[in-house]
Scaffold this active site. Structure first.
Site: not given
Ligand code: IMP
Ligand code: MG
Length: 175
Positions: A99, A152, A165
């Site tokens: 993850e 974040f 990404r």
């Protein structure tokens, strides 16, 4: 909308070095139990998976699972659903969930529940990042890359509304 400016929190070099350590630990722990069935959570874990799997010496099988809980914002919708299931059976296998980040823990709690019903021999979790301050559900993460504050982050697979990404570093978005 002007894109926010990313500030480097963890550099590509720091990530590379840490992944070497995690891979060595995984190799020690799974010694003689090959192959490991790696289950990467789409989409965020795809970069971590590819670096971790190649840093490990333990033979591994790779599969993917799509789970959505976030929508397009920065906070979880609280609702988890499987958007793409595994292609292969995990019965009797040593599963290593890969993850990108553990935040509230809601996604992993749900995923472990789903995978346990398929009778794997074991389930462990490798997460590149851990934000423990945000935890709503207790999750035991076996391999953590970096513990980070409640900010974040994007890059190295992680997105904000599908952008960022492919940044090589892990960055914080400045408002
Ligand atoms: P949880 O269910 O709250 O633990 O959320 C886990 C998922 O939320 C991760 O797999 C990420 O996809 C996403 N997420 C949580 N925090 C961040 C962040 O700081 N940046 C990008 N995605 C995040
Ligand atoms: Mg994710």
């Amino acid at each position: 909308m002007a894109p926010a400016k990313p500030r480097v929190l963890i550099s590509a070099e720091q990530i590379r070095a840490r992944i070497e350590e995690l891979a060595a630990q995984i190799d020690r722990d799974y010694d003689g139990r090959a192959p490991v069935q790696m289950v990467a959570i789409l989409k965020g874990a795809f970069v971590f998976l590819s670096d971790l799997a190649r840093a490990m010496k333990t033979p591994a099988r790779i599969d993917f699972m799509g789970i959505s809980s976030y929508g397009r914002g920065k906070t979880s919708s609280g609702e988890v659903k499987v958007t793409k299931d595994l292609d292969t059976s995990i019965e009797g296998l040593d599963v290593l969930i890969v993850e990108d980040i553990v935040d509230s823990g809601v996604t992993l709690t749900y995923l472990i529940h789903v995978l346990e019903q398929r009778k794997p021999r074991s389930i462990r979790i490798a997460a590149l990042l851990d934000k423990p301050e945000r935890r709503l559900r207790p999750v035991c993460v076996d391999y953590v890359g970096f513990t980070i504050p409640d900010e974040f982050v994007v890059g190295y697979g992680l997105d904000y509304a599908e952008d960022y990404r492919n940044l090589p570093d892990i960055c914080v978005l400045e408002a």
